[in-house]
Write a protein that holds these residues in place. Structure first.
Motif, mmCIF file in Angstrom:
data_model
loop_
_atom_site.group_PDB
_atom_site.id
_atom_site.type_symbol
_atom_site.label_atom_id
_atom_site.label_comp_id
_atom_site.label_asym_id
_atom_site.label_seq_id
_atom_site.Cartn_x
_atom_site.Cartn_y
_atom_site.Cartn_z
ATOM 1 N N GLU A 264 10.545 -1.112 -7.730
ATOM 2 C CA GLU A 264 9.037 -1.039 -6.965
ATOM 3 C C GLU A 264 8.192 -0.154 -6.841
ATOM 4 N N GLN A 265 6.826 -0.257 -7.058
ATOM 5 C CA GLN A 265 5.779 0.593 -7.046
ATOM 6 C C GLN A 265 5.714 1.171 -5.667
ATOM 7 N N THR A 266 5.496 2.508 -5.529
ATOM 8 C CA THR A 266 5.269 3.211 -4.228
ATOM 9 C C THR A 266 3.879 3.770 -4.184
ATOM 10 N N GLU A 267 3.233 3.843 -4.966
ATOM 11 C CA GLU A 267 1.993 4.428 -4.784
ATOM 12 C C GLU A 267 0.680 3.448 -5.372
ATOM 13 N N PHE A 268 -0.163 3.415 -4.917
ATOM 14 C CA PHE A 268 -1.307 2.343 -5.348
ATOM 15 C C PHE A 268 -2.462 3.027 -5.331
ATOM 16 N N ASP A 269 -3.273 2.565 -6.101
ATOM 17 C CA ASP A 269 -4.806 2.925 -5.921
ATOM 18 C C ASP A 269 -5.594 1.771 -5.746
ATOM 19 N N VAL A 270 -6.661 2.205 -4.824
ATOM 20 C CA VAL A 270 -7.572 0.921 -4.375
ATOM 21 C C VAL A 270 -8.627 0.869 -5.219
ATOM 22 N N ILE A 271 -9.051 0.097 -5.908
ATOM 23 C CA ILE A 271 -10.234 0.030 -6.982
ATOM 24 C C ILE A 271 -11.087 -0.899 -6.159
ATOM 25 N N LEU A 272 -12.356 -0.530 -6.115
ATOM 26 C CA LEU A 272 -13.637 -1.438 -5.768
ATOM 27 C C LEU A 272 -14.217 -1.941 -6.783
ATOM 28 N N LYS A 273 -14.033 -3.334 -7.012
ATOM 29 C CA LYS A 273 -14.292 -3.941 -8.375
ATOM 30 C C LYS A 273 -15.905 -4.210 -8.259
ATOM 31 N N SER A 274 -16.533 -4.726 -6.848
ATOM 32 C CA SER A 274 -17.580 -5.076 -6.702
ATOM 33 C C SER A 274 -17.907 -5.084 -5.438
ATOM 34 N N VAL B 273 -17.125 2.697 2.931
ATOM 35 C CA VAL B 273 -16.381 3.520 2.006
ATOM 36 C C VAL B 273 -16.484 4.880 2.549
ATOM 37 N N LYS B 274 -17.494 5.102 3.108
ATOM 38 C CA LYS B 274 -18.007 6.435 3.768
ATOM 39 C C LYS B 274 -16.776 6.711 4.943
ATOM 40 N N GLU B 275 -16.528 5.640 5.767
ATOM 41 C CA GLU B 275 -15.510 5.608 6.978
ATOM 42 C C GLU B 275 -14.352 5.914 6.464
ATOM 43 N N LEU B 276 -13.955 5.098 5.588
ATOM 44 C CA LEU B 276 -12.563 5.218 4.989
ATOM 45 C C LEU B 276 -12.092 6.216 4.365
ATOM 46 N N THR B 277 -12.935 6.868 3.332
ATOM 47 C CA THR B 277 -12.571 8.033 2.580
ATOM 48 C C THR B 277 -12.901 9.309 3.261
ATOM 49 N N GLY B 278 -13.922 9.398 4.314
ATOM 50 C CA GLY B 278 -14.298 10.793 4.807
ATOM 51 C C GLY B 278 -15.480 11.394 3.989
ATOM 52 N N LYS C 243 -9.559 5.170 -3.248
ATOM 53 C CA LYS C 243 -8.509 6.155 -2.824
ATOM 54 C C LYS C 243 -7.278 5.967 -3.712
ATOM 55 N N GLU C 244 -6.715 6.906 -4.274
ATOM 56 C CA GLU C 244 -5.457 6.986 -5.318
ATOM 57 C C GLU C 244 -4.176 7.449 -4.761
ATOM 58 N N GLY C 245 -3.105 6.716 -5.119
ATOM 59 C CA GLY C 245 -1.967 7.578 -4.636
ATOM 60 C C GLY C 245 -1.421 7.211 -3.279
ATOM 61 N N VAL C 246 -1.927 6.048 -2.777
ATOM 62 C CA VAL C 246 -1.680 5.853 -1.218
ATOM 63 C C VAL C 246 -0.617 4.812 -1.161
ATOM 64 N N SER C 247 0.089 4.765 0.331
ATOM 65 C CA SER C 247 1.106 3.846 0.222
ATOM 66 C C SER C 247 0.929 2.454 0.255
ATOM 67 N N LYS C 248 1.726 1.715 0.005
ATOM 68 C CA LYS C 248 1.372 0.186 0.031
ATOM 69 C C LYS C 248 0.828 -0.382 1.180
ATOM 70 N N ASP C 249 1.307 -0.144 2.421
ATOM 71 C CA ASP C 249 0.692 -0.252 3.631
ATOM 72 C C ASP C 249 -0.776 0.079 3.900
ATOM 73 N N GLU C 250 -1.062 1.370 3.629
ATOM 74 C CA GLU C 250 -2.606 1.970 3.611
ATOM 75 C C GLU C 250 -3.337 1.207 2.606
ATOM 76 N N ALA C 251 -2.619 1.178 1.314
ATOM 77 C CA ALA C 251 -3.560 0.425 0.383
ATOM 78 C C ALA C 251 -3.832 -1.000 0.758
ATOM 79 N N VAL D 130 -11.787 -6.235 -4.055
ATOM 80 C CA VAL D 130 -11.038 -4.969 -4.309
ATOM 81 C C VAL D 130 -9.818 -5.504 -5.096
ATOM 82 N N GLU D 131 -9.017 -4.233 -5.754
ATOM 83 C CA GLU D 131 -8.019 -4.775 -6.764
ATOM 84 C C GLU D 131 -6.951 -3.350 -6.425
#
Length: 126
Positions: free
Chosen positions: A56-66, A78-83, A101-109, A123-124
């Motif tokens: 099972e994958q433990t780290e995820f990248d959140v990709i904004l597709k559009s 995005v400003k609020e979520l990333t700081g 965001k990159e390398g975040v937990s499954k729940d956070e992603a 989002v992907e």
């Protein structure tokens, strides 16, 4: 002395289960805790046992597709979520597809994905 090349070839062919058994043996019988056992397990090809291949994958990248139709709302989110600052957030949204965001937990992603999708973005998770 054992043939080093043959021994190395045998180690590379071990399954994850076999690497764990070897590590346990070395620890119990010889008092050695092999830190390299994890590296061998990662380098070993996934084969043999079906259960090992689906780790099972433990780290995820959140990709904004559009950003969708509500681009301004997505920039603010995005400003609020990333700081990040407004300019940096806008650059991310303008250059979609882009990692938010990159390398975040499954729940956070999943939480980030849900918030962005509710605002209208596509989002992907990778």
């Amino acid at each position: 002395m054992a043939d080093v090349k043959a021994l190395g070839d045998q180690l590379v062919e071990l399954t994850v289960k076999e690497v764990n058994e070897l590590a346990e043996y070395l620890k119990e019988e010889h008092g050695i805790e092999p830190a390299a056992a994890a590296a061998v397990a990662v380098a070993a090809p996934a084969g043999g046992e079906g259960g090992d291949a689906g780790a099972e994958q433990t780290e995820f990248d959140v990709i904004l597709k559009s950003p969708g139709g509500a681009k301004l709302a997505i920039v603010k989110l995005v400003k609020e979520l990333t700081g990040l600052g407004l300019k940096e957030a806008k650059e991310i949204v303008d250059s979609a597809p882009k990692a938010i965001k990159e390398g975040v937990s499954k729940d956070e992603a999943e939480g980030l994905k849900k918030q962005l999708e509710e605002a209208g973005a596509e989002v992907e998770l990778k």
